[in-house]
Design an enzyme around this catalytic site. Structure first.
Site, PDB file in Angstrom:
ATOM      1  N   GLU A  37     -48.180  35.091  25.642  1.00 19.55           N
ATOM      2  CA  GLU A  37     -48.162  36.481  26.074  1.00 19.55           C
ATOM      3  C   GLU A  37     -48.099  36.586  27.591  1.00 19.55           C
ATOM      4  O   GLU A  37     -47.389  37.434  28.136  1.00 19.55           O
ATOM      5  CB  GLU A  37     -49.393  37.218  25.544  1.00 19.55           C
ATOM      6  CG  GLU A  37     -49.481  37.291  24.025  1.00 19.55           C
ATOM      7  CD  GLU A  37     -48.299  38.007  23.395  1.00 19.55           C
ATOM      8  OE1 GLU A  37     -47.655  38.838  24.083  1.00 19.55           O
ATOM      9  OE2 GLU A  37     -47.999  37.743  22.216  1.00 19.55           O
ATOM     10  N   HIS A  55     -39.811  37.056  24.511  1.00 20.81           N
ATOM     11  CA  HIS A  55     -40.152  36.159  23.409  1.00 20.81           C
ATOM     12  C   HIS A  55     -38.890  35.551  22.798  1.00 20.81           C
ATOM     13  O   HIS A  55     -38.881  34.397  22.383  1.00 20.81           O
ATOM     14  CB  HIS A  55     -40.934  36.910  22.328  1.00 20.81           C
ATOM     15  CG  HIS A  55     -42.368  37.180  22.689  1.00 20.81           C
ATOM     16  ND1 HIS A  55     -43.225  36.188  23.123  1.00 20.81           N
ATOM     17  CD2 HIS A  55     -43.096  38.320  22.658  1.00 20.81           C
ATOM     18  CE1 HIS A  55     -44.419  36.712  23.345  1.00 20.81           C
ATOM     19  NE2 HIS A  55     -44.362  38.000  23.093  1.00 20.81           N
ATOM     20  N   HIS A  57     -40.597  42.659  27.414  1.00 22.43           N
ATOM     21  CA  HIS A  57     -41.581  41.696  26.905  1.00 22.43           C
ATOM     22  C   HIS A  57     -41.119  41.113  25.569  1.00 22.43           C
ATOM     23  O   HIS A  57     -41.189  39.895  25.345  1.00 22.43           O
ATOM     24  CB  HIS A  57     -42.932  42.388  26.747  1.00 22.43           C
ATOM     25  CG  HIS A  57     -43.980  41.551  26.078  1.00 22.43           C
ATOM     26  ND1 HIS A  57     -44.897  40.801  26.778  1.00 22.43           N
ATOM     27  CD2 HIS A  57     -44.246  41.334  24.762  1.00 22.43           C
ATOM     28  CE1 HIS A  57     -45.680  40.170  25.928  1.00 22.43           C
ATOM     29  NE2 HIS A  57     -45.309  40.475  24.697  1.00 22.43           N
ATOM     30  N   GLU A  58     -40.656  41.975  24.672  1.00 23.07           N
ATOM     31  CA  GLU A  58     -40.213  41.494  23.362  1.00 23.07           C
ATOM     32  C   GLU A  58     -38.982  40.598  23.487  1.00 23.07           C
ATOM     33  O   GLU A  58     -38.881  39.563  22.814  1.00 23.07           O
ATOM     34  CB  GLU A  58     -39.918  42.683  22.442  1.00 23.07           C
ATOM     35  CG  GLU A  58     -41.113  43.586  22.156  1.00 23.07           C
ATOM     36  CD  GLU A  58     -42.289  42.848  21.527  1.00 23.07           C
ATOM     37  OE1 GLU A  58     -42.078  41.753  20.967  1.00 23.07           O
ATOM     38  OE2 GLU A  58     -43.413  43.364  21.600  1.00 23.07           O
TER      39      GLU A  58
END
Length: 292
Positions: free
Chosen positions: A211, A148, A144-145
């Site tokens: 998100e 980004h 997920h990070e």
């Protein structure tokens, strides 16, 4: 899936650029108005010049501001071999440079990424996150990070955190006053004045949709949306059990986190930039084929 992933990254980039541009324009307009109020028509140019210099400084220091707000420190591979291994594997799969790794001493399970781009990205995990997640869940969070980073939205989120930190700085100064001096009320009043302004800039630069897109990209990258959904459940429960104190610097970086780190009350509600964790879990489970 490759086409879909490319579309997600393109959407991230366009949204981040538009949001950050809007926030900077609003900041310049605000400083121009302040300049006019202080020095008349000629003060507008001076106000804009101050805003430009301030934006340049924040661009250079936004990652350090966010990391210091969470008291984060760099960790070596000797300290966190599993973390380094997972990040290297995911970075290779995503065709990204390996980011710097920091750890915050916070007991709340959470994480965030800051930087100006893929080559300056820093991933920070809290000690609470590393303690409660298993390997598959941690892989999902790191995916997920990194999503980004690949989506090129970390500049907008990091810059907005820096702008918000600077705007709420007057309220933070009161913390250094002599204990018992009765300035707690003054700090609250200053936060009531400057907090909404900072929150507007954050909300302009950061959309809750980022998100959802990062979750979907992480699911594609790791091939395991269920692990990320499980991590989100644990992080959301941990945030409710161990909420961070909503003081100025932390408020300014809350939108960077995997899940909202504050109780949804008071001025913290103004900074809320996360979609509901339950909806994120539902979408991830739908990607895995679950039906409700």
């Amino acid at each position: 899936m490759a086409v879909h992933g490319y579309a997600l990254r393109a959407a991230d980039r366009a949204s981040a650029v538009a949001g950050l541009t809007t926030a900077v324009v609003v900041l310049m307009a605000g400083f121009a108005l302040i300049g006019v109020g202080v020095a008349g028509a000629g003060g507008a140019g001076a106000g804009i010049a101050v805003a430009v210099v301030l934006t340049a400084v924040i661009y250079a220091c936004c990652d350090r501001l966010a990391l210091s707000a969470m008291l984060a420190r760099p960790v070596s591979e000797v300290e966190q071999p599993e973390l380094y291994r997972l990040v290297r594997e995911l970075s290779k799969a995503a065709r990204l440079p390996v980011p710097r790794l920091f750890v915050s001493p916070a007991g709340q399970p959470n994480s965030f990424t800051v930087g100006r781009g893929p080559r300056t990205a820093t991933v920070c995990c809290t000690e609470g996150l590393l303690r409660v997640l298993d390997e598959a869940e941690l892989r999902g969070v790191l995916g997920h990070e990194l999503a980004h980073v690949s989506g090129h939205d970390i500049l907008a989120s990091s810059m907005s955190a820096g702008l918000a930190t600077v705007i709420t700085f007057p309220a933070g100064l009161v913390r250094f006053a002599r204990p018992g001096s009765g300035l707690g009320v003054a700090q609250s009043l200053l936060m009531l004045v400057f907090g909404p302004i900072a929150a507007v800039l954050v909300r302009l630069a950061v959309s809750p949709e980022r998100e959802y897109r990062a979750d979907a990209t992480a699911a594609l990258l790791t091939g395991d949306p269920v692990a990320l959904s499980s991590a989100l459940r644990k992080a959301d429960a941990g945030s409710a059990e161990l909420p961070l104190a909503p003081e100025g610097r932390r408020l300014s970086v809350g939108h960077l986190m995997l899940v909202s780190p504050f109780r949804p009350e008071g001025v913290a509600r103004l900074f809320a930039a996360h979609p509901p964790a339950a909806e994120r879990v539902r979408r991830l489970e739908a990607l895995a084929g679950y039906r409700r």
